[in-house]
Scaffold this motif. Structure first.
Motif, mmCIF file in Angstrom:
data_model
loop_
_atom_site.group_PDB
_atom_site.id
_atom_site.type_symbol
_atom_site.label_atom_id
_atom_site.label_comp_id
_atom_site.label_asym_id
_atom_site.label_seq_id
_atom_site.Cartn_x
_atom_site.Cartn_y
_atom_site.Cartn_z
ATOM 1 N N ASP A 1 4.007 7.370 -4.751
ATOM 2 C CA ASP A 1 4.092 5.916 -4.857
ATOM 3 C C ASP A 1 2.877 5.299 -4.171
ATOM 4 O OD1 ASP A 1 4.726 3.231 -4.937
ATOM 5 O OD2 ASP A 1 6.555 3.408 -3.753
ATOM 6 N N VAL A 2 1.936 4.801 -4.935
ATOM 7 C CA VAL A 2 0.706 4.254 -4.362
ATOM 8 C C VAL A 2 0.948 2.941 -3.620
ATOM 9 C CG1 VAL A 2 -0.812 5.396 -6.010
ATOM 10 C CG2 VAL A 2 0.061 3.105 -6.524
ATOM 11 N N TRP A 3 2.093 2.322 -3.818
ATOM 12 C CA TRP A 3 2.410 1.063 -3.137
ATOM 13 C C TRP A 3 3.152 1.285 -1.821
ATOM 14 C CZ3 TRP A 3 -0.575 -2.336 -5.087
ATOM 15 C CH2 TRP A 3 -0.881 -2.314 -6.436
ATOM 16 N N ASP A 4 3.537 2.510 -1.558
ATOM 17 C CA ASP A 4 4.260 2.819 -0.325
ATOM 18 C C ASP A 4 3.305 2.686 0.863
ATOM 19 O OD1 ASP A 4 5.978 3.696 1.623
ATOM 20 O OD2 ASP A 4 6.223 5.717 0.829
ATOM 21 N N THR A 5 3.661 1.853 1.825
ATOM 22 C CA THR A 5 2.792 1.623 2.985
ATOM 23 C C THR A 5 3.072 2.599 4.118
ATOM 24 O OG1 THR A 5 4.340 -0.001 3.872
ATOM 25 C CG2 THR A 5 2.549 -0.831 2.468
ATOM 26 N N TRP A 6 4.114 3.432 3.982
ATOM 27 C CA TRP A 6 4.461 4.346 5.061
ATOM 28 C C TRP A 6 3.329 5.289 5.453
ATOM 29 C CZ3 TRP A 6 4.958 9.718 4.933
ATOM 30 C CH2 TRP A 6 5.388 10.282 6.140
ATOM 31 N N PRO A 7 2.624 5.949 4.505
ATOM 32 C CA PRO A 7 1.562 6.865 4.933
ATOM 33 C C PRO A 7 0.504 6.179 5.803
ATOM 34 C CG PRO A 7 2.057 7.211 2.628
ATOM 35 C CD PRO A 7 2.796 5.979 3.049
ATOM 36 N N SER A 8 0.087 4.994 5.415
ATOM 37 C CA SER A 8 -0.931 4.276 6.194
ATOM 38 C C SER A 8 -0.406 3.899 7.567
ATOM 39 C CB SER A 8 -1.374 3.006 5.456
ATOM 40 O OG SER A 8 -1.944 3.340 4.231
ATOM 41 N N SER A 9 0.828 3.435 7.628
ATOM 42 C CA SER A 9 1.378 3.049 8.931
ATOM 43 C C SER A 9 1.565 4.276 9.821
ATOM 44 C CB SER A 9 2.679 2.264 8.775
ATOM 45 O OG SER A 9 3.660 3.035 8.142
ATOM 46 N N PHE A 10 1.920 5.419 9.228
ATOM 47 C CA PHE A 10 2.060 6.650 10.002
ATOM 48 C C PHE A 10 0.716 7.046 10.617
ATOM 49 C CE2 PHE A 10 1.942 11.258 10.476
ATOM 50 C CZ PHE A 10 3.101 11.502 11.193
ATOM 51 N N ILE A 11 -0.345 7.004 9.814
ATOM 52 C CA ILE A 11 -1.674 7.355 10.314
ATOM 53 C C ILE A 11 -2.124 6.362 11.378
ATOM 54 C CG2 ILE A 11 -4.132 7.451 9.666
ATOM 55 C CD1 ILE A 11 -2.582 9.995 9.031
ATOM 56 N N CYS A 12 -1.839 5.070 11.188
ATOM 57 C CA CYS A 12 -2.203 4.071 12.210
ATOM 58 C C CYS A 12 -1.493 4.371 13.530
ATOM 59 C CB CYS A 12 -1.852 2.664 11.735
ATOM 60 S SG CYS A 12 -2.974 2.045 10.482
ATOM 61 N N GLU A 13 -0.215 4.681 13.453
ATOM 62 C CA GLU A 13 0.533 5.005 14.678
ATOM 63 C C GLU A 13 0.005 6.291 15.305
ATOM 64 O OE1 GLU A 13 4.766 5.031 13.948
ATOM 65 O OE2 GLU A 13 4.631 3.136 12.859
ATOM 66 N N PHE A 14 -0.303 7.284 14.478
ATOM 67 C CA PHE A 14 -0.818 8.554 14.981
ATOM 68 C C PHE A 14 -2.179 8.365 15.640
ATOM 69 C CE2 PHE A 14 -2.924 12.696 14.573
ATOM 70 C CZ PHE A 14 -1.954 13.537 15.095
ATOM 71 N N SER A 15 -3.038 7.574 15.016
ATOM 72 C CA SER A 15 -4.385 7.367 15.563
ATOM 73 C C SER A 15 -4.360 6.553 16.849
ATOM 74 C CB SER A 15 -5.298 6.714 14.528
ATOM 75 O OG SER A 15 -4.820 5.431 14.193
#
Length: 162
Positions: free
Chosen positions: A16-30
């Motif tokens: 799902d290209v509209w799912d924001t979870w991957p980006s938010s996960f990386i932001c939290e991880f970084s």
């Protein structure tokens, strides 16, 4: 579950290209300190690798682009190796691997094929049933998405020509 869906979605075209979870996960991880990132990665690996499912590929796909290359850290390396092993055991095609995975495999296994070649069945051994007029059989599929470009075969009624 999200990591498994993310990992599987890479291969079957359902990401799902509209799912924001991957980006938010990386932001939290970084936002974590390097020591916290290492602890998070170790916890993730110890949780998902023993399960042996698509979450391994999801974790590698999601964090692999953010982290150093495999071999830079034993835990990172373990995640990468587990992802490759899972993909190979599942029969993922060579062309579905990314360049980093292909290069890593070639370096570590120069004389070994990724997957053994399979011969198609003979015409007699093939289990293809005849189609009735109006029936359809999918013969090619680019991915499992509903709008995938699929090739199909459909017999049509024979109409006499004048």
């Amino acid at each position: 579950m999200r990591l498994a869906n993310y990992g599987k979605g890479r291969y079957d075209g359902t990401l799902d290209v509209w799912d924001t979870w991957p980006s938010s996960f990386i932001c939290e991880f970084s936002a974590l300190t390097p020591a916290e990132q290492k602890a998070c990665l170790a916890s993730l690996v110890s949780t998902i690798v023993p399960n042996g499912d698509w979450a391994i590929c999801g974790g590698e796909e999601l964090l692999g682009g953010y982290l150093d290359s495999p071999g830079s850290d034993p835990t990172r390396h373990a995640l990468f190796e587990a992802s490759l092993e899972f993909q190979r055991n599942r029969g993922v095609w060579w062309n579905a691997l990314n360049i980093q995975e292909q290069m890593f495999w070639r370096e570590r296994h120069p004389e070994e094929e990724w997957l053994p070649a399979r011969e198609p069945p003979s015409r007699e051994a093939a289990s293809i049933t005849p189609l009735s007029v109006g029936d359809e059989r999918r013969i090619t599929l680019l991915n499992r998405a509903a709008d995938s470009k699929a090739g199909a075969s459909r017999p049509s009624p024979i109409t006499p020509r004048d």
